[in-house]
Design a protein around this motif. Structure first.
Motif, PDB file in Angstrom:
ATOM      1  N   PHE A 433       0.896  -1.233  -0.439  1.00 43.52           N
ATOM      2  CA  PHE A 433       0.221  -0.169  -0.397  1.00 43.52           C
ATOM      3  C   PHE A 433       0.807   1.439  -0.273  1.00 43.52           C
ATOM      4  N   VAL A 434       0.505   2.085  -1.072  1.00 43.26           N
ATOM      5  CA  VAL A 434       1.783   3.748  -0.659  1.00 43.26           C
ATOM      6  C   VAL A 434       0.560   4.296  -0.183  1.00 43.26           C
ATOM      7  N   ALA A 435      -0.646   4.604  -1.032  1.00 43.00           N
ATOM      8  CA  ALA A 435      -1.062   5.858  -0.733  1.00 43.00           C
ATOM      9  C   ALA A 435      -2.899   6.106  -1.033  1.00 43.00           C
ATOM     10  N   ALA A 436      -3.877   6.562  -0.455  1.00 44.43           N
ATOM     11  CA  ALA A 436      -5.296   6.936  -0.896  1.00 44.43           C
ATOM     12  C   ALA A 436      -4.425   8.451  -2.005  1.00 44.43           C
ATOM     13  N   GLY A 437      -4.397   7.596  -2.969  1.00 47.48           N
ATOM     14  CA  GLY A 437      -4.477   9.652  -4.293  1.00 47.48           C
ATOM     15  C   GLY A 437      -4.540   8.996  -5.340  1.00 47.48           C
ATOM     16  N   THR A 438      -3.654  10.206  -6.285  1.00 48.98           N
ATOM     17  CA  THR A 438      -4.503   9.555  -7.529  1.00 48.98           C
ATOM     18  C   THR A 438      -2.979   9.440  -7.971  1.00 48.98           C
ATOM     19  N   LEU A 439      -2.857   8.401  -8.872  1.00 48.66           N
ATOM     20  CA  LEU A 439      -1.608   8.241  -9.317  1.00 48.66           C
ATOM     21  C   LEU A 439      -1.338   8.758 -10.752  1.00 48.66           C
ATOM     22  N   LEU A 440      -0.177   9.075 -10.272  1.00 46.89           N
ATOM     23  CA  LEU A 440       0.619  10.114 -11.936  1.00 46.89           C
ATOM     24  C   LEU A 440       1.601   9.625 -12.804  1.00 46.89           C
ATOM     25  N   GLY A 441       2.031   8.198 -11.932  1.00 44.21           N
ATOM     26  CA  GLY A 441       3.625   7.733 -12.516  1.00 44.21           C
ATOM     27  C   GLY A 441       4.579   7.837 -12.330  1.00 44.21           C
ATOM     28  N   TRP A 442       5.708   6.899 -12.849  1.00 45.58           N
ATOM     29  CA  TRP A 442       6.739   6.840 -12.109  1.00 45.58           C
ATOM     30  C   TRP A 442       7.997   8.849 -12.678  1.00 45.58           C
ATOM     31  N   MET A 443       8.791   8.669 -12.273  1.00 46.62           N
ATOM     32  CA  MET A 443      10.027   9.414 -12.940  1.00 46.62           C
ATOM     33  C   MET A 443      11.012   8.760 -13.854  1.00 46.62           C
ATOM     34  N   PRO A 444      12.347   9.370 -14.001  1.00 48.79           N
ATOM     35  CA  PRO A 444      13.092   8.408 -15.029  1.00 48.79           C
ATOM     36  C   PRO A 444      13.850   8.045 -13.598  1.00 48.79           C
ATOM     37  N   ASP A 445      13.773   8.053 -12.475  1.00 51.15           N
ATOM     38  CA  ASP A 445      14.897   8.000 -11.701  1.00 51.15           C
ATOM     39  C   ASP A 445      15.060   7.015 -10.897  1.00 51.15           C
ATOM     40  N   GLY A 446      13.042   6.576 -10.939  1.00 49.15           N
ATOM     41  CA  GLY A 446      12.420   5.438 -10.283  1.00 49.15           C
ATOM     42  C   GLY A 446      11.960   5.283  -9.074  1.00 49.15           C
ATOM     43  N   THR A 447      11.498   7.226  -8.917  1.00 44.68           N
ATOM     44  CA  THR A 447      10.713   7.680  -8.027  1.00 44.68           C
ATOM     45  C   THR A 447       8.701   7.571  -8.555  1.00 44.68           C
ATOM     46  N   LEU A 448       8.089   7.334  -7.410  1.00 43.24           N
ATOM     47  CA  LEU A 448       6.835   7.492  -7.822  1.00 43.24           C
ATOM     48  C   LEU A 448       5.923   8.707  -7.434  1.00 43.24           C
ATOM     49  N   ALA A 449       5.411   9.070  -8.430  1.00 40.52           N
ATOM     50  CA  ALA A 449       4.145  10.439  -7.716  1.00 40.52           C
ATOM     51  C   ALA A 449       2.954   9.919  -8.208  1.00 40.52           C
ATOM     52  N   TRP A 450       2.416  10.233  -6.932  1.00 41.01           N
ATOM     53  CA  TRP A 450       1.095  10.271  -7.370  1.00 41.01           C
ATOM     54  C   TRP A 450       1.087  12.329  -6.381  1.00 41.01           C
ATOM     55  N   ALA A 451      -0.893  12.779  -6.158  1.00 41.16           N
ATOM     56  CA  ALA A 451      -1.087  13.349  -5.626  1.00 41.16           C
ATOM     57  C   ALA A 451      -2.319  13.080  -4.826  1.00 41.16           C
ATOM     58  N   ASP A 452      -1.854  14.376  -4.080  1.00 38.33           N
ATOM     59  CA  ASP A 452      -3.103  14.666  -2.580  1.00 38.33           C
ATOM     60  C   ASP A 452      -4.102  15.615  -3.425  1.00 38.33           C
ATOM     61  N   VAL A 453      -5.113  15.454  -3.263  1.00 35.35           N
ATOM     62  CA  VAL A 453      -6.268  16.996  -3.741  1.00 35.35           C
ATOM     63  C   VAL A 453      -6.823  17.098  -3.280  1.00 35.35           C
ATOM     64  N   GLY A 454      -7.427  15.729  -1.720  1.00 34.50           N
ATOM     65  CA  GLY A 454      -8.487  16.006  -1.058  1.00 34.50           C
ATOM     66  C   GLY A 454      -9.508  15.048  -2.236  1.00 34.50           C
ATOM     67  N   GLY A 455      -9.227  14.310  -3.042  1.00 31.35           N
ATOM     68  CA  GLY A 455     -10.458  13.686  -3.368  1.00 31.35           C
ATOM     69  C   GLY A 455      -9.698  12.697  -4.945  1.00 31.35           C
ATOM     70  N   HIS A 456     -10.589  12.115  -5.355  1.00 28.50           N
ATOM     71  CA  HIS A 456     -10.261  11.418  -6.668  1.00 28.50           C
ATOM     72  C   HIS A 456     -10.109  12.564  -8.097  1.00 28.50           C
ATOM     73  N   ALA A 457      -9.205  12.806  -8.745  1.00 36.35           N
ATOM     74  CA  ALA A 457      -8.672  13.017  -9.988  1.00 36.35           C
ATOM     75  C   ALA A 457      -8.646  12.602 -10.827  1.00 36.35           C
ATOM     76  N   TYR A 458      -9.354  12.713 -12.033  1.00 37.87           N
ATOM     77  CA  TYR A 458      -9.076  12.968 -12.892  1.00 37.87           C
ATOM     78  C   TYR A 458      -7.699  12.797 -13.793  1.00 37.87           C
ATOM     79  N   THR A 459      -7.294  11.874 -14.594  1.00 35.62           N
ATOM     80  CA  THR A 459      -5.568  11.771 -15.239  1.00 35.62           C
ATOM     81  C   THR A 459      -5.771  11.651 -16.946  1.00 35.62           C
ATOM     82  N   PHE A 460      -6.780  11.774 -17.157  1.00 37.29           N
ATOM     83  CA  PHE A 460      -6.809  11.875 -18.804  1.00 37.29           C
ATOM     84  C   PHE A 460      -6.276  12.448 -19.500  1.00 37.29           C
TER      85      PHE A 460
END
Length: 460
Positions: A433-460
Motif C-alpha cells: 500500500f502506498v497511499a490514498a491519492g491520484t496515481l500519476l506515474g514514475w519519474m526517470p529516477d524510479g520514484t513514484l509520483a501521486w497527488a493528494d488533492v482532497g479526493g479523486h481526480a481525473y488523469t486523462f
C-alpha cells in the motif's frame, strides 16, 4: 466504461464530507455505552434476542464522516450482533499506512452490540493516508462478514489533511519522500515538454490552472479563458482541455469541447484554429507540435463511438476516420477519452479492455491507416494471476490496463478497486500500500509520483 466504474467506486470509498452535518451531531453525542482504546480487550457482544434469522447474510454498513469543527469518524453498523474482539483484531491486522513511522491512533466507541464508531485521531496538517479491511470480523455466533462477490465491501480508506493539495514523490526501495505544494483539483493532466524528460502536471482550476514541473517544483500559472459561447457540457467539470504536450512558447487547447485554439504561453493570447460540429471527447498533439489529433462524437448525441480527426498546426483537416474509437458507457455522459501520440506517426487510441485487448489501447498508423492491439510483454500470466488474486477480481482487465511500470520494469503501480494506490513487486510477487491519492506515474529516477488533492481526480 472502465473509467466510469473506477470513478464511481473511488468516490464511494473515499467520501467523507457528504455527511458533515450528520457527523457534527454524532460527534457531539454523550458518552458512549462502551469505549475501547486500540488494544483488542473488549469481550464478545451478547447476541440480541431479536436478531435476524441466521439465513440472512451478515452485513456491515460502513460510513465515513467528517465532524464539524474537526475530526473524522468511521461508523460501522451490522444486521447482527458483532463479535467485538474480532472486529478490533481485523482492523489491527489489516491496517496499512502511507507512513509506517507515523502512529495511527483511534478509539472504538461501542454504542450497541451492532453499532461501533471508530473515532480517528489524525494530524490533519500531515499528508497521511491509510486503509484497513474488516472482512475477518465475525458475528457473535461466528459467521464472517467477508464477501467473495464484493471484495471491497468492508474496506475503509482514510486520508488526513483537509487543506491545499500536494504532489508527492516516493522512492519505493529507498524510502525517500518529497512533497511539493499543489492545488486541490478534479483533473490533473500529465504534460510532456521538450525541456525535460520528466513530466509536468497541469492542475486544472476554475479561474486559473497551474503547470508544475515534477523535478524542479516550479509552477507556471495559466489564466482560464471565458466560457465558450454555445459550449458543449461535460462531466469532468472544466470547460478547457489542454494538449498533453507543451512546446517552446505555445500549446493547444480545446475550449467548451468545441473550439481548437493555439495558446501563447508568454502572454496567454490565443488563436482560433478550428470549430468542431460535434462535441470533442479528447485531444492530443504530436511530439513535433505540427499536428493535433481530436476525437469527436460520432452520433448526434453523446454516445460511445468517436470519430478521429487529425489537423495541421493551422487547423486544416489532414485525416478523418469515422468510428475510430468505441468506449462502453451510458449515453449522455461526456468524459475525456484518453489518446496520445507514440511518435509522430503512431496514435495510441483508447478501447474497451478485455481478453483480446488487455491494455485497452489500439496503435493506429496515420500514414498507412493500419491498426493493431497494443501489447505489453511485462504483463505475464504470473503477473495477471497475482494481481487478480490480490484484488479478488478475476478477469478484471481494467486493473491490467491501469498498470504503471517503473523504469527498470520491476514494479507496477496501479489504483486498486478501493481507490488506494498499490505497488506490485514482480520479483518478490508482493504488494505494498502506498497511499490514498491520484496515481500519476514514475519519474526517470524510479520514484513514484501521486497527488493528494482532497479526493479523486481525473488523469486523462
Amino acid at each position: 466504461m472502465r473509467y466510469m466504474a473506477a470513478i464511481v467506486l473511488a468516490a464511494a470509498l473515499l467520501s467523507g464530507c457528504q455527511g458533515a452535518d450528520k457527523a457534527g451531531v454524532n460527534g457531539s453525542s454523550q458518552s458512549p455505552s462502551s469505549q475501547t482504546e486500540v488494544s483488542p480487550t473488549a469481550m464478545s457482544a451478547t447476541p440480541s434476542p431479536s436478531a435476524p434469522s441466521n439465513t440472512e447474510e451478515p452485513l456491515l454498513y460502513i460510513e465515513q464522516l467528517r465532524i464539524i469543527g474537526g475530526g473524522q469518524l468511521v461508523q460501522v453498523k451490522s444486521n447482527f450482533d458483532i463479535d467485538q474482539r474480532s472486529l478490533e483484531q481485523a482492523l489491527k491486522n489489516s491496517l496499512q499506512t502511507s507512513d509506517p513511522e507515523t502512529e495511527f491512533r483511534y478509539t472504538l466507541e461501542w454504542e450497541s452490540p451492532r453499532f461501533v464508531q471508530i473515532r480517528l485521531h489524525l494530524d490533519e496538517d500531515s499528508v497521511w493516508s491509510g486503509s484497513f479491511n474488516l472482512d475477518e470480523a465475525v458475528t457473535a455466533d461466528g459467521r464472517k462478514y467477508a464477501s467473495t462477490e464484493l471484495p471491497y465491501r468492508n474496506t475503509v480508506v482514510i486520508r488526513a489533511g483537509d487543506g491545499e493539495g500536494s504532489l508527492l514523490f516516493q522512492g519505493v526501495t529507498s524510502g525517500t519522500r518529497r512533497v511539493v505544494p499543489a492545488w486541490n483539483t478534479g483533473w490533473i493532466k500529465p504534460v510532456q515538454t521538450r525541456e525535460s524528460v520528466a513530466p509536468s502536471y497541469l492542475f486544472y482550476g476554475q479561474e486559473k490552472h497551474h503547470l508544475v514541473h515534477a523535478l524542479k517544483g516550479e509552477a507556471l500559472e495559466i489564466p482560464a479563458f471565458p466560457q465558450e459561447k454555445d459550449a458543449y457540457g461535460n462531466d469532468y467539470g472544466y470547460h478547457e482541455m489542454y494538449a498533453d504536450r507543451f512546446y517552446s512558447g505555445f500549446t493547444y487547447m480545446v475550449s467548451g469541447n468545441k473550439t481548437l485554439y493555439r495558446v501563447d504561453l508568454k502572454d496567454f493570447t490565443r488563436k482560433q484554429l478550428h470549430t468542431f460540429n460535434k462535441p470533442v471527447y479528447g485531444m492530443s498533439s504530436s511530439p513535433d507540435g505540427t499536428r493535433i489529433a481530436v476525437l469527436t462524437a460520432h452520433d448526434d448525441y453523446i454516445g460511445s463511438g468517436a470519430d478521429l480527426l487529425v489537423l495541421d498546426e493551422k487547423g486544416n483537416t489532414l485525416l478523418s476516420r469515422e468510428n475510430a474509437v468505441y468506449l462502453s458507457h451510458s449515453d449522455g455522459f461526456l468524459f475525456v477519452y484518453p489518446l496520445t501520440w507514440e511518435d509522430d506517426s503512431i496514435l495510441l487510441l483508447p478501447a474497451d479492455s478485455g481478453e483480446d485487448n488487455p491494455l485497452g489501447t489500439i496503435r493506429y498508423d496515420i500514414g498507412s491507416g493500419t491498426s493493431s492491439v497494443m501489447q505489453d510483454e511485462r504483463i505475464t500470466d504470473q503477473v495477471t494471476k497475482d494481481i487478480w488474486e490480490h484484488e479478488r477480481r478475476e478477469k478484471d482487465y481494467s486493473l491490467l490496463s491501469g498498470l504503471h511500470w517503473s523504469p527498470d520494469g520491476r514494479f507496477a503501480a496501479y489504483t486498486s478497486g478501493t481507490g488506494a494506490i498499490q505497488v506490485y513487486d514482480k520479483q518478490k510477487r508482493s504488494f505494498e500500500f502506498v497511499a490514498a491519492g491520484t496515481l500519476l506515474g514514475w519519474m526517470p529516477d524510479g520514484t513514484l509520483a501521486w497527488a493528494d488533492v482532497g479526493g479523486h481526480a481525473y488523469t486523462f
